[in-house]
Design a protein around this motif. Sequence first.
Motif, short mmCIF file in Angstrom:
data_model
loop_
_atom_site.label_atom_id
_atom_site.label_comp_id
_atom_site.label_asym_id
_atom_site.label_seq_id
_atom_site.Cartn_x
_atom_site.Cartn_y
_atom_site.Cartn_z
N ILE A 112 4.64 7.29 27.20
CA ILE A 112 6.01 7.64 26.83
C ILE A 112 6.76 6.48 26.17
O ILE A 112 7.39 6.68 25.13
N PRO A 113 6.73 5.25 26.69
CA PRO A 113 7.45 4.16 26.00
C PRO A 113 6.95 3.90 24.58
O PRO A 113 7.73 3.62 23.68
N THR A 114 5.64 4.03 24.36
CA THR A 114 5.12 3.79 23.02
C THR A 114 5.59 4.88 22.05
O THR A 114 5.89 4.59 20.89
N VAL A 115 5.66 6.10 22.52
CA VAL A 115 6.14 7.19 21.66
C VAL A 115 7.62 6.98 21.34
O VAL A 115 8.05 7.19 20.20
N ILE A 116 8.40 6.55 22.33
CA ILE A 116 9.83 6.31 22.10
C ILE A 116 10.03 5.20 21.09
O ILE A 116 10.85 5.32 20.17
N ILE A 117 9.29 4.10 21.23
CA ILE A 117 9.41 2.98 20.28
C ILE A 117 9.04 3.45 18.87
O ILE A 117 9.72 3.13 17.89
N PHE A 118 7.97 4.23 18.75
CA PHE A 118 7.59 4.71 17.43
C PHE A 118 8.67 5.62 16.84
O PHE A 118 8.98 5.53 15.65
N LEU A 119 9.23 6.50 17.65
CA LEU A 119 10.27 7.39 17.14
C LEU A 119 11.51 6.62 16.70
O LEU A 119 12.19 7.03 15.75
N LEU A 120 11.81 5.51 17.38
CA LEU A 120 12.98 4.72 17.01
C LEU A 120 12.80 4.03 15.66
O LEU A 120 13.77 3.85 14.92
N VAL A 121 11.59 3.63 15.32
CA VAL A 121 11.37 2.90 14.06
C VAL A 121 10.69 3.76 13.00
O VAL A 121 10.34 3.27 11.94
N GLN A 122 10.55 5.04 13.26
CA GLN A 122 9.87 5.94 12.34
C GLN A 122 10.53 6.00 10.97
O GLN A 122 9.87 6.02 9.94
N ARG A 123 11.85 5.98 10.92
CA ARG A 123 12.54 6.08 9.64
C ARG A 123 12.26 4.87 8.76
O ARG A 123 12.23 4.97 7.53
N HIS A 124 12.03 3.70 9.37
CA HIS A 124 11.69 2.52 8.59
C HIS A 124 10.30 2.65 7.98
O HIS A 124 10.06 2.18 6.88
N PHE A 125 9.38 3.28 8.70
CA PHE A 125 8.05 3.52 8.14
C PHE A 125 8.13 4.46 6.94
O PHE A 125 7.49 4.24 5.92
N ILE A 126 8.92 5.51 7.07
CA ILE A 126 9.06 6.48 5.98
C ILE A 126 9.66 5.80 4.76
O ILE A 126 9.20 6.02 3.63
N LYS A 127 10.68 4.95 4.95
CA LYS A 127 11.27 4.23 3.82
C LYS A 127 10.23 3.33 3.16
O LYS A 127 10.19 3.19 1.94
N GLY A 128 9.39 2.68 3.97
CA GLY A 128 8.37 1.80 3.43
C GLY A 128 7.31 2.56 2.66
O GLY A 128 6.81 2.09 1.63
#
Length: 135
Positions: A112-128
Amino acid sequence: MDAFSVFYMRQTISQVPDELLDAAAIDAAGTLRTFWSVVVPVIRPGLAALAVLTFFNIYNDLVWPIVAVNDPARQTVSVLLAGLATNVTGGSTSSGFDLWGQLMAACTIATIPTVIIFLLVQRHFIKGLLAGSVK
């Protein structure tokens, strides 16, 4: 900071176009202003990726917490899962089959913590990913 982090960020920063740095110099921006206002927004996807990789590396660390933490009440999730897996496969109980459900539930909760961290920074991946796609 390990060598991978330094090399990764060096490669990410080296890909910042020189034209952006020249434009900042023409606008009389200082070094700190150029870094903060020009370089950091461009390398934000790289920073997000490095943050996620570093979090996963620390979160999944097993050897150092085993060596450093002596109190069973302060063990990390990885150490607890390793101990539970040892109980399942080592047979410290009379029937090891009843611990499989607990092990799978603990592994699910540990993700669960790894999924939460990924969801928090997901928009930065999409921008990249989309940074070079549109001119």
